[in-house]
Enzyme design. Structure first.
Site, PDB file in Angstrom:
ATOM      1  N   ARG A 176       0.800  -1.236   0.000  1.00  0.00           N
ATOM      2  CA  ARG A 176       0.000   0.000   0.000  1.00  0.00           C
ATOM      3  C   ARG A 176       0.831   1.284   0.000  1.00  0.00           C
ATOM      4  NH1 ARG A 176      -5.242  -0.982   3.731  1.00  0.00           N
ATOM      5  NH2 ARG A 176      -6.100   0.665   2.460  1.00  0.00           N
TER       6      ARG A 176
ATOM      7  N   ARG B  92     -12.836  -1.311  14.131  1.00  0.00           N
ATOM      8  CA  ARG B  92     -12.376  -0.221  13.269  1.00  0.00           C
ATOM      9  C   ARG B  92     -13.427   0.115  12.217  1.00  0.00           C
ATOM     10  NH1 ARG B  92      -7.358  -1.142  10.139  1.00  0.00           N
ATOM     11  NH2 ARG B  92      -8.110   0.854   9.404  1.00  0.00           N
TER      12      ARG B  92
HETATM   13  C1  UD1 Z   1      -9.389   2.587   0.174  1.00  0.00           C
HETATM   14  C2  UD1 Z   1     -10.287   2.117   1.287  1.00  0.00           C
HETATM   15  C3  UD1 Z   1     -10.099   0.612   1.519  1.00  0.00           C
HETATM   16  C4  UD1 Z   1     -10.302  -0.148   0.205  1.00  0.00           C
HETATM   17  C5  UD1 Z   1      -9.434   0.441  -0.907  1.00  0.00           C
HETATM   18  C6  UD1 Z   1      -9.714  -0.175  -2.265  1.00  0.00           C
HETATM   19  C7  UD1 Z   1     -10.478   4.060   2.701  1.00  0.00           C
HETATM   20  C8  UD1 Z   1     -10.162   4.727   3.999  1.00  0.00           C
HETATM   21  N1  UD1 Z   1      -9.955   2.847   2.501  1.00  0.00           N
HETATM   22  O1  UD1 Z   1      -8.052   2.381   0.599  1.00  0.00           O
HETATM   23  O2  UD1 Z   1     -11.072   0.191   2.486  1.00  0.00           O
HETATM   24  O3  UD1 Z   1      -9.950  -1.489   0.395  1.00  0.00           O
HETATM   25  O4  UD1 Z   1      -9.667   1.863  -1.023  1.00  0.00           O
HETATM   26  O5  UD1 Z   1     -11.046  -0.059  -2.587  1.00  0.00           O
HETATM   27  O6  UD1 Z   1     -11.213   4.597   1.894  1.00  0.00           O
HETATM   28  N2  UD1 Z   1      -1.638   2.195  -4.797  1.00  0.00           N
HETATM   29  C9  UD1 Z   1      -0.414   2.503  -5.350  1.00  0.00           C
HETATM   30  N3  UD1 Z   1       0.087   3.751  -5.152  1.00  0.00           N
HETATM   31  C10 UD1 Z   1      -0.568   4.714  -4.448  1.00  0.00           C
HETATM   32  C11 UD1 Z   1      -1.824   4.390  -3.905  1.00  0.00           C
HETATM   33  C12 UD1 Z   1      -2.337   3.118  -4.095  1.00  0.00           C
HETATM   34  O7  UD1 Z   1       0.213   1.654  -5.970  1.00  0.00           O
HETATM   35  O8  UD1 Z   1      -0.049   5.829  -4.320  1.00  0.00           O
HETATM   36  C13 UD1 Z   1      -2.201   0.826  -4.986  1.00  0.00           C
HETATM   37  C14 UD1 Z   1      -2.363   0.102  -3.646  1.00  0.00           C
HETATM   38  O9  UD1 Z   1      -1.184  -0.548  -3.250  1.00  0.00           O
HETATM   39  C15 UD1 Z   1      -3.478  -0.870  -3.958  1.00  0.00           C
HETATM   40  C16 UD1 Z   1      -4.334  -0.105  -4.979  1.00  0.00           C
HETATM   41  O10 UD1 Z   1      -3.530   0.948  -5.467  1.00  0.00           O
HETATM   42  O11 UD1 Z   1      -2.961  -2.032  -4.559  1.00  0.00           O
HETATM   43  C17 UD1 Z   1      -5.623   0.465  -4.401  1.00  0.00           C
HETATM   44  O12 UD1 Z   1      -5.321   1.259  -3.273  1.00  0.00           O
HETATM   45  P1  UD1 Z   1      -6.165   2.542  -2.886  1.00  0.00           P
HETATM   46  O13 UD1 Z   1      -7.327   2.677  -3.802  1.00  0.00           O
HETATM   47  O14 UD1 Z   1      -5.255   3.693  -2.738  1.00  0.00           O
HETATM   48  O15 UD1 Z   1      -6.707   2.155  -1.439  1.00  0.00           O
HETATM   49  P2  UD1 Z   1      -6.836   3.099  -0.182  1.00  0.00           P
HETATM   50  O16 UD1 Z   1      -7.260   4.467  -0.597  1.00  0.00           O
HETATM   51  O17 UD1 Z   1      -5.634   2.957   0.683  1.00  0.00           O
END
Ligand code: UD1
Length: 404
Positions: A106, A381
């Site tokens: 993440r 949570r």
């Molecule tokens: C949010 C939700 C979480 C949910 C997820 C996916 C909240 C507080 N949490 O988490 O419950 O499971 O969306 O629906 O809203 N990634 C990158 N680079 C970045 C950011 C993300 O590579 O800068 C990747 C992550 O590793 C992951 C994917 O993108 O594999 C999705 O992550 P993301 O949509 O960012 O999840 P969150 O916002 O952390």
């Protein structure tokens, strides 16, 4: 029964109060540990926060320039969402890097890349991201992956930037639209939230927020799966079908009867749970946050089902626990193959993350004998009064205090 306010909408909304002095009013907040952590984080940054009956009054006129500390960011990754608002309003922000978590690495590289495109200078110091920009500049940002948090962070930052920002390949989750509605209520100019292209026209300042958090589609979905799993009938009063199309269509494929009513969604469980294949995807695809719960349903299907996780690399930790309850599941790469068994057996099991703990509660409801789930702090949570809500639906479930 009704779903509480959505945790994943509430957290970014709370952090959006950092964009303007306020006063801000945010209602329909769920009573959850993550919400308390967010209150603590806001208070630490100099906000005055008052919470009563699910409504939060926040003023952020006396921000103190402090950092978002590792201790809080580590327990709740969504804390990184203070970065965009703080930087946009104060010209500087210092936020701990979250590090990994149980379900994968993440990273926040796309949040940072987007802010850099808007002119921020970003450095890394002792595990902290330090971002500076006199005033952010509008930019065209393409997200390699439609990250939910990244879209929210950049959309919030862009509200106060000079000029127009376009976020392409933006995440389309309903929580993003909820945030955009609240931001527009504060005076932001945002178009396209909920689609893959969001256009934000920066303004010089924003006013107070007055907003009600949307209902939690993941919590609602968990109760609807419970009906399908136990052959029961559950109506979730405030569930919004337009937020849950993928889940509802998969529940129907599994044989459940889903009726969209004026004031909610009713699911009646099937006599025989049919095997269904799913693949998690960004919204409007099947949500990764429902994958574990849906897998529990498939453990009792009349055949063989395949579940592929494409969003997070390590989100099958619940499989070993389900196996301890008699489930027949094998994993190969990102795909789990579930062969339906006639019944699950109660066992002591351990929650590993938020949604995994919900899947174990579901398994326990369907299993013979007693299931004892430890580490339920994960559950707290994200699910408000889960045991009370299930009890009101006829489940035999209780929280047992443990010696700490
Ligand atoms: C949010 C939700 C979480 C949910 C997820 C996916 C909240 C507080 N949490 O988490 O419950 O499971 O969306 O629906 O809203 N990634 C990158 N680079 C970045 C950011 C993300 O590579 O800068 C990747 C992550 O590793 C992951 C994917 O993108 O594999 C999705 O992550 P993301 O949509 O960012 O999840 P969150 O916002 O952390």
């Amino acid at each position: 029964m009704s779903a509480s306010g959505a945790k994943n909408a509430a957290l970014p909304l709370m952090f959006a109060t950092l964009l303007a002095p306020g006063p801000h009013r945010l209602g329909n907040l769920p009573r959850l540990r993550d919400i308390r952590t967010a209150e603590q984080l806001l208070t630490g940054l100099g906000a005055r926060v008052q919470s009563e009956n699910g409504t939060l009054q926040v003023t952020t006129d006396a921000l103190n320039g402090k950092e978002a500390p590792y201790d809080l960011v580590r327990t709740m990754r969504a804390s990184v969402l203070v970065l965009g608002p703080l930087l946009a309003r104060c010209g500087r922000a210092r936020v701990s890097l979250p590090g990994g978590c149980a379900i994968g690495a993440r990273p926040i590289n796309l949040h940072l890349k987007g802010l850099e495109a808007m002119g921020a200078e970003i450095t890394l110091d002792h595990g902290y991201v330090e971002a500076r920009a006199k005033r952010l500049q509008g930019a065209r940002i393409y997200l390699d992956t439609p990250t939910v948090g990244g879209t929210e962070n950049l959309m919030m930052a862009a509200t106060l930037a000079q000029g127009t920002t376009v976020i392409e390949n933006a995440a389309r989750e309903p929580e993003i639209s909820d945030l955009a509605v609240a931001l527009c209520g504060m005076g932001a100019r945002i178009e396209g939230a909920g689609s893959d292209t969001i256009v934000i026209e920066g303004v010089d300042s924003l006013g107070g927020m007055d907003h009600q958090v949307m209902p939690d589609r993941i919590e609602a979905g968990t109760y609807l799966i419970a009906a399908a799993l136990t052959g029961g009938r559950i109506k979730v009063n405030n569930a919004r079908p337009e937020h849950m199309e993928a889940l509802l269509s998969k529940l129907e494929e599994a044989g459940a009867e889903c009726s969209v009513e004026e004031d909610g969604i009713l699911v009646a469980g099937p006599r025989e749970i049919l095997p269904v294949n799913i693949k998690t995807q960004p919204h409007p695809g099947f949500p990764t946050d429902m994958q574990a719960q849906f897998m529990t349903l498939m453990t009792l299907c009349s055949g063989s089902s395949m579940i592929t996780e494409t969003v997070f690399e390590n989100r099958f930790m619940h499989v070993c626990e389900l196996q301890r309850m008699g489930a027949d599941i094998t994993i190969e790469g990102h795909t789990a193959t579930i062969k339906g068994v006639p019944g699950l057996l109660g066992a002591p099991v351990m929650a590993t993350d938020l949604r995994a703990s919900a899947c174990l509660v579901l398994a326990g409801l369907a299993a013979d004998n007693t299931t004892e789930i430890s580490r339920i702090y994960h559950l707290d949570r994200g699910y408000e009064s889960l045991e009370e809500k299930f009890r009101s639906l006829g489940a035999d479930i209780e929280r047992v205090p443990t010696a700490s």
